[in-house]
Design an enzyme around this catalytic site. Structure first.
Site, PDB file in Angstrom:
ATOM      1  N   PHE A 169     -21.554 -18.116 -15.812  1.00  0.00           N
ATOM      2  CA  PHE A 169     -22.620 -18.771 -14.858  1.00  0.00           C
ATOM      3  C   PHE A 169     -23.572 -19.015 -15.719  1.00  0.00           C
ATOM      4  O   PHE A 169     -24.374 -18.700 -16.459  1.00  0.00           O
ATOM      5  CB  PHE A 169     -23.809 -18.600 -13.639  1.00  0.00           C
ATOM      6  CG  PHE A 169     -22.621 -19.209 -12.390  1.00  0.00           C
ATOM      7  CD1 PHE A 169     -22.652 -20.667 -11.755  1.00  0.00           C
ATOM      8  CD2 PHE A 169     -21.621 -17.906 -12.129  1.00  0.00           C
ATOM      9  CE1 PHE A 169     -21.952 -20.329 -10.196  1.00  0.00           C
ATOM     10  CE2 PHE A 169     -21.057 -18.043 -10.643  1.00  0.00           C
ATOM     11  CZ  PHE A 169     -21.728 -19.726 -10.466  1.00  0.00           C
ATOM     12  N   ASP A 170     -23.886 -20.432 -16.484  1.00  0.00           N
ATOM     13  CA  ASP A 170     -25.190 -20.515 -16.739  1.00  0.00           C
ATOM     14  C   ASP A 170     -26.449 -20.726 -16.249  1.00  0.00           C
ATOM     15  O   ASP A 170     -25.985 -20.412 -15.093  1.00  0.00           O
ATOM     16  CB  ASP A 170     -24.910 -22.376 -17.618  1.00  0.00           C
ATOM     17  CG  ASP A 170     -26.696 -22.887 -17.933  1.00  0.00           C
ATOM     18  OD1 ASP A 170     -27.388 -22.307 -19.511  1.00  0.00           O
ATOM     19  OD2 ASP A 170     -26.932 -24.011 -17.765  1.00  0.00           O
ATOM     20  N   LEU A 171     -27.769 -20.464 -17.244  1.00  0.00           N
ATOM     21  CA  LEU A 171     -28.888 -20.201 -15.845  1.00  0.00           C
ATOM     22  C   LEU A 171     -29.533 -21.731 -15.200  1.00  0.00           C
ATOM     23  O   LEU A 171     -29.484 -21.551 -14.791  1.00  0.00           O
ATOM     24  CB  LEU A 171     -29.629 -19.335 -17.152  1.00  0.00           C
ATOM     25  CG  LEU A 171     -30.517 -18.477 -16.100  1.00  0.00           C
ATOM     26  CD1 LEU A 171     -30.261 -17.572 -14.523  1.00  0.00           C
ATOM     27  CD2 LEU A 171     -31.340 -17.617 -17.096  1.00  0.00           C
ATOM     28  N   ASP A 172     -29.755 -22.081 -16.785  1.00  0.00           N
ATOM     29  CA  ASP A 172     -31.296 -22.874 -16.537  1.00  0.00           C
ATOM     30  C   ASP A 172     -30.463 -23.906 -16.360  1.00  0.00           C
ATOM     31  O   ASP A 172     -29.389 -25.190 -16.794  1.00  0.00           O
ATOM     32  CB  ASP A 172     -31.661 -23.674 -17.901  1.00  0.00           C
ATOM     33  CG  ASP A 172     -32.909 -22.439 -18.278  1.00  0.00           C
ATOM     34  OD1 ASP A 172     -33.620 -21.814 -17.020  1.00  0.00           O
ATOM     35  OD2 ASP A 172     -33.019 -21.533 -19.232  1.00  0.00           O
TER      36      ASP A 172
ATOM     37  N   ASP B 170     -24.404 -27.052 -16.549  1.00  0.00           N
ATOM     38  CA  ASP B 170     -24.378 -28.490 -15.741  1.00  0.00           C
ATOM     39  C   ASP B 170     -23.927 -28.922 -17.533  1.00  0.00           C
ATOM     40  O   ASP B 170     -24.626 -30.343 -17.678  1.00  0.00           O
ATOM     41  CB  ASP B 170     -25.612 -27.988 -15.709  1.00  0.00           C
ATOM     42  CG  ASP B 170     -26.900 -28.055 -16.923  1.00  0.00           C
ATOM     43  OD1 ASP B 170     -27.022 -26.947 -17.354  1.00  0.00           O
ATOM     44  OD2 ASP B 170     -27.436 -29.105 -17.763  1.00  0.00           O
TER      45      ASP B 170
END
Length: 228
Positions: A8-11, A181
């Site tokens: 997972f990307d975080l931001d 995203d």
């Protein structure tokens, strides 16, 4: 397809970085004595910050330079006699304290952690991202955090994904998926590395890039059926 490793990307995927960023920016300038922090000033900062991050991701600037330069440029453009190095230190400290979850983030991580391994892949600052995850309440579901700062390479560089996958339990590429995203970092990185991806696209933006996501979702609670 059944996946066992969820990167997972975080931001702006699990954490609402835009909300945290603005809260931290306002708090930082006020601590430096500038009380009137307008939306236009923050918008200028965002544009400068984004350009510097793009440069960092292509090797144009270092992360240490970026962290101060974004404030130096913002202050110079607006004639503010504030210390950019002090602003950088205050901002990074504040950022780890102003954590806002994207709707559905905790439930999604819990569901996926029950069937596989959840890891974080981020181009952010290592110490700050570690503290933000701890403050978010998501830490119990996350096995590891791979940052570009610790790795020495940034998304979408395949060397970063080698580094991230190396932190996980051994699984095949067919069992690995990235959720993020950003088309230019997360999805393009997945394409180049040869793994599946899910583009988190809450604003339902058109894809005019070369990146090709395997899946697309506008809400986090719409993701699990595709991954399980």
């Amino acid at each position: 397809m059944s996946y066992r490793l969820f990167l997972f990307d975080l931001d702006d995927t699990l954490l609402d970085f835009k909300a945290s960023e603005q809260l931290s920016f306002v708090r930082t300038l006020q601590q430096l004595g500038h009380q009137e922090v307008t939306d236009s000033l923050f918008t200028q900062y965002q544009a400068i910050n984004t350009a510097l991050w793009r440069s960092f991701e292509t090797g144009g600037v270092t992360k240490d330079f970026l962290k101060v330069e974004r404030f130096r440029q913002t202050f110079a453009t607006n004639g503010l006699a504030l210390d950019p190095a002090a602003a950088s230190a205050l901002y990074l400290e504040s950022l780890s304290e102003t954590v806002v979850l994207i709707d559905g983030a905790q439930a999604l991580c819990a569901q996926l952690a029950a069937v596989g391994e959840v890891g974080i892949i981020t181009n952010g600052v290592d110490a700050i991202q570690q503290r933000r995850i701890a403050a978010s309440g998501l830490g119990q579901y996350i096995s590891f955090i791979a940052t570009s700062e610790a790795c020495g390479h940034a998304k979408p560089d395949s060397r970063f994904f080698d580094y991230a996958v190396g932190m996980a339990r051994p699984v095949g590429k067919a069992e690995t998926i990235i959720v993020g995203d950003r088309l230019d970092a997360d999805i393009l990185g997945a394409n180049r590395y040869g793994i599946d991806s899910c583009w988190f696209n809450p604003d339902r933006l058109p894809n005019t890039s070369e990146a090709i996501p395997t899946y697309e979702a506008a809400r986090l609670d719409a993701i699990p059926p595709a991954l399980l």
